[in-house]
Design a protein around this motif. Structure first.
Motif, PDB file in Angstrom:
ATOM      1  N   HIS A 221       0.815  -1.219   0.000  1.00 58.04           N
ATOM      2  CA  HIS A 221       0.000   0.000   0.000  1.00 58.04           C
ATOM      3  C   HIS A 221       0.847   1.266   0.000  1.00 58.04           C
ATOM      4  CE1 HIS A 221      -2.905  -3.049   1.273  1.00 58.04           C
ATOM      5  NE2 HIS A 221      -3.872  -2.220   0.929  1.00 58.04           N
ATOM      6  N   HIS A 222       1.967   1.256   0.714  1.00 56.67           N
ATOM      7  CA  HIS A 222       2.820   2.450   0.761  1.00 56.67           C
ATOM      8  C   HIS A 222       3.570   2.646  -0.557  1.00 56.67           C
ATOM      9  CE1 HIS A 222       1.999   2.106   5.069  1.00 56.67           C
ATOM     10  NE2 HIS A 222       2.354   3.375   5.149  1.00 56.67           N
ATOM     11  N   THR A 223       4.178   1.580  -1.042  1.00 58.45           N
ATOM     12  CA  THR A 223       4.929   1.678  -2.298  1.00 58.45           C
ATOM     13  C   THR A 223       4.025   2.102  -3.446  1.00 58.45           C
ATOM     14  OG1 THR A 223       6.550   0.014  -1.623  1.00 58.45           O
ATOM     15  CG2 THR A 223       6.269   0.372  -3.991  1.00 58.45           C
ATOM     16  N   PHE A 224       2.881   1.465  -3.588  1.00 57.30           N
ATOM     17  CA  PHE A 224       2.000   1.761  -4.717  1.00 57.30           C
ATOM     18  C   PHE A 224       1.271   3.093  -4.552  1.00 57.30           C
ATOM     19  CE2 PHE A 224       1.684  -3.045  -5.703  1.00 57.30           C
ATOM     20  CZ  PHE A 224       2.822  -2.966  -6.489  1.00 57.30           C
ATOM     21  N   SER A 225       1.015   3.515  -3.311  1.00 57.25           N
ATOM     22  CA  SER A 225       0.439   4.851  -3.116  1.00 57.25           C
ATOM     23  C   SER A 225       1.456   5.924  -3.492  1.00 57.25           C
ATOM     24  CB  SER A 225      -0.024   5.031  -1.663  1.00 57.25           C
ATOM     25  OG  SER A 225      -1.204   4.293  -1.411  1.00 57.25           O
ATOM     26  N   THR A 226       2.719   5.657  -3.204  1.00 56.85           N
ATOM     27  CA  THR A 226       3.781   6.588  -3.616  1.00 56.85           C
ATOM     28  C   THR A 226       3.805   6.714  -5.137  1.00 56.85           C
ATOM     29  OG1 THR A 226       5.139   6.020  -1.682  1.00 56.85           O
ATOM     30  CG2 THR A 226       6.252   7.073  -3.541  1.00 56.85           C
ATOM     31  N   LEU A 227       3.767   5.589  -5.831  1.00 55.45           N
ATOM     32  CA  LEU A 227       3.794   5.615  -7.288  1.00 55.45           C
ATOM     33  C   LEU A 227       2.516   6.218  -7.861  1.00 55.45           C
ATOM     34  CD1 LEU A 227       5.439   2.127  -7.927  1.00 55.45           C
ATOM     35  CD2 LEU A 227       6.500   4.383  -8.186  1.00 55.45           C
TER      36      LEU A 227
ATOM     37  N   LEU B 290      -5.951   3.367  -4.084  1.00 58.78           N
ATOM     38  CA  LEU B 290      -4.760   3.784  -3.357  1.00 58.78           C
ATOM     39  C   LEU B 290      -4.567   5.294  -3.491  1.00 58.78           C
ATOM     40  CD1 LEU B 290      -2.548   0.887  -4.725  1.00 58.78           C
ATOM     41  CD2 LEU B 290      -3.320   1.090  -2.353  1.00 58.78           C
ATOM     42  N   GLY B 291      -3.465   5.808  -2.940  1.00 58.89           N
ATOM     43  CA  GLY B 291      -3.122   7.215  -3.092  1.00 58.89           C
ATOM     44  C   GLY B 291      -3.486   8.058  -1.885  1.00 58.89           C
ATOM     45  N   LEU B 292      -2.797   9.175  -1.742  1.00 59.02           N
ATOM     46  CA  LEU B 292      -2.968  10.039  -0.582  1.00 59.02           C
ATOM     47  C   LEU B 292      -4.384  10.576  -0.444  1.00 59.02           C
ATOM     48  CD1 LEU B 292       0.382  12.033  -0.860  1.00 59.02           C
ATOM     49  CD2 LEU B 292      -0.211  10.405   0.948  1.00 59.02           C
ATOM     50  N   LYS B 293      -5.067  10.825  -1.560  1.00 56.92           N
ATOM     51  CA  LYS B 293      -6.421  11.385  -1.486  1.00 56.92           C
ATOM     52  C   LYS B 293      -7.468  10.341  -1.107  1.00 56.92           C
ATOM     53  CE  LYS B 293      -5.702  15.217  -4.720  1.00 56.92           C
ATOM     54  NZ  LYS B 293      -6.135  15.849  -5.998  1.00 56.92           N
ATOM     55  N   ASN B 294      -7.125   9.091  -1.247  1.00 55.45           N
ATOM     56  CA  ASN B 294      -8.084   8.016  -0.981  1.00 55.45           C
ATOM     57  C   ASN B 294      -7.862   7.334   0.361  1.00 55.45           C
ATOM     58  OD1 ASN B 294      -9.366   8.186  -3.652  1.00 55.45           O
ATOM     59  ND2 ASN B 294      -7.450   7.341  -4.422  1.00 55.45           N
ATOM     60  N   MET B 295      -6.614   7.278   0.793  1.00 55.14           N
ATOM     61  CA  MET B 295      -6.266   6.604   2.042  1.00 55.14           C
ATOM     62  C   MET B 295      -6.288   7.599   3.206  1.00 55.14           C
ATOM     63  SD  MET B 295      -5.544   3.465   0.892  1.00 55.14           S
ATOM     64  CE  MET B 295      -4.571   2.650   2.157  1.00 55.14           C
ATOM     65  N   GLN B 296      -6.398   7.087   4.428  1.00 52.80           N
ATOM     66  CA  GLN B 296      -6.293   7.911   5.633  1.00 52.80           C
ATOM     67  C   GLN B 296      -4.871   7.862   6.178  1.00 52.80           C
ATOM     68  OE1 GLN B 296      -9.335   7.123   8.653  1.00 52.80           O
ATOM     69  NE2 GLN B 296     -10.672   6.232   7.094  1.00 52.80           N
TER      70      GLN B 296
ATOM     71  N   ASP C 173       0.932   8.725  -6.614  1.00 51.79           N
ATOM     72  CA  ASP C 173       1.056  10.179  -6.496  1.00 51.79           C
ATOM     73  C   ASP C 173       2.344  10.724  -7.106  1.00 51.79           C
ATOM     74  OD1 ASP C 173      -1.209  11.480  -4.789  1.00 51.79           O
ATOM     75  OD2 ASP C 173      -0.798   9.592  -3.775  1.00 51.79           O
ATOM     76  N   GLN C 174       3.169   9.857  -7.631  1.00 51.21           N
ATOM     77  CA  GLN C 174       4.438  10.268  -8.219  1.00 51.21           C
ATOM     78  C   GLN C 174       4.220  10.901  -9.590  1.00 51.21           C
ATOM     79  OE1 GLN C 174       7.697  10.310  -7.297  1.00 51.21           O
ATOM     80  NE2 GLN C 174       8.223  11.112  -9.299  1.00 51.21           N
ATOM     81  N   PRO C 175       4.689  12.139  -9.805  1.00 54.47           N
ATOM     82  CA  PRO C 175       4.605  12.731 -11.139  1.00 54.47           C
ATOM     83  C   PRO C 175       5.273  11.827 -12.177  1.00 54.47           C
ATOM     84  CG  PRO C 175       5.241  14.387  -9.526  1.00 54.47           C
ATOM     85  CD  PRO C 175       5.297  13.065  -8.818  1.00 54.47           C
ATOM     86  N   GLY C 176       4.600  11.597 -13.282  1.00 58.97           N
ATOM     87  CA  GLY C 176       5.146  10.721 -14.303  1.00 58.97           C
ATOM     88  C   GLY C 176       4.789   9.260 -14.112  1.00 58.97           C
ATOM     89  N   ALA C 177       4.002   8.954 -13.089  1.00 51.86           N
ATOM     90  CA  ALA C 177       3.534   7.582 -12.877  1.00 51.86           C
ATOM     91  C   ALA C 177       2.007   7.625 -12.818  1.00 51.86           C
ATOM     92  CB  ALA C 177       4.145   6.990 -11.606  1.00 51.86           C
TER      93      ALA C 177
END
Length: 295
Positions: free
Chosen positions: A111-117, A175-181, A119-123
């Motif tokens: 969840h952390h790795t894929f949430s990072t990707l 996933l992602g910062l806007k979806n997860m708490q 929100d990663q610009p270019g991913a």
């Protein structure tokens, strides 16, 4: 949980151990929370050390480190960079999924790795990654049966950002910062790895949600309100306090209601001060700078 493609439905027959390529938006979280500061650290670091982003991509796919990375390299264009090995060569550390009804992919690690990707610009959500199937529960008669099986198999973490219990229906779609708490205690545990705990030394598989067990226990032990997690000194003091509490727990003592003792969760008997100083020096600056720039 949404409409699934014929391709996804066909993959429901994949057996445990098989590798499957999916886009990030096909992955359904099995937890509602992540440690935002862990994501901020990675996003901040990737912005300054671009090659680390491609290393993360390759390693997550079980391909070792990246190579041939330059300013034109793009994660959405696989011809623009290389990974050292074929997909799955180093499959032990790959992220995992459970197959659910309708061929849906339920992410159980990553969840952390894929949430990072995400929100990663270019991913982003359309980025394709490889994951490993651990269980096929696609034959579950209904959603309730599926989630009962998931809970019995310890494949889901049903708590919110405040440590309160939730129902599977309250899990986010994506996933992602806007979806997860955010769970700040999960971040604290991430940054104390190597200082207050590490990979369990006892034989057997590392318990699922190990960091969450520590974080849930810490929540009842440590009031983080007095610590300013927006600046380096305050964050350092919070990590020192958390580490001291963790190592003070006897190895045979249970860590909250996890069912595991401190030794089984990799707890140390004393703080590795060198590792903690390295984290404060090498990782926290990225967290602080990212927060300052984006909040």
């Amino acid at each position: 949980m949404g409409v699934f493609t014929l391709q996804a439905q066909a993959l429901s027959t994949h057996k445990p151990g098989e590798l499957v390529e999916v886009s990030l938006d096909q992955l359904h979280p099995t937890q509602a929370v992540i440690g935002f500061d862990q994501i901020y650290y990675k996003l901040g670091r990737f912005a300054e050390q671009r090659s680390k982003l491609f290393d993360e991509y390759c390693e997550t796919n079980g391909q070792g480190d990246s190579s041939r990375v330059n300013t034109a390299s793009n994660l959405l264009d696989l011809a623009s960079f290389d990974c050292q090995s074929p997909v799955g060569t180093h499959s032990k550390g790959m992220k995992t999924v459970v197959m659910g009804p309708g061929g849906a992919f339920y992410l159980t690690d990553g969840h952390h790795t894929f949430s990072t990707l995400w929100d990663q610009p270019g991913a982003g959500p359309q980025l394709k990654m490889w994951v490993k199937v651990t269980d096929d529960f696609s034959d579950s008669a209904d959603s309730a049966t599926f989630w009962t099986r998931m809970q019995h198999a310890h494949k889901t973490w049903l708590k919110d950002g405040n440590g309160q219990s939730i129902n599977p229906s309250q899990l986010p779609e994506h996933l992602g910062l806007k979806n997860m708490q955010n769970d700040p205690f999960r971040s604290l545990v991430y940054f104390t790895r190597g200082a207050a705990f590490g990979k369990p030394s006892s034989a057997g598989v590392t318990p699922e949600f190990l960091e969450f067990y520590w974080g849930s226990w810490l929540r009842a032990q440590l009031d983080i309100a007095p610590f300013d997690l927006g600046e380096r000194s305050g964050y350092r003091k919070a990590l020192q306090a958390a580490s001291a509490l963790m190592v003070a727990l006897p190895g045979t003592a249970l860590v909250g209601d996890s069912g595991f003792n401190a030794r089984q969760l990799g707890g140390y008997s004393s703080v590795n001060s060198k590792a903690l100083r390295k984290t404060v020096h090498d990782k926290l600056p990225y967290v602080i700078a990212y927060k300052a720039a984006h909040h």
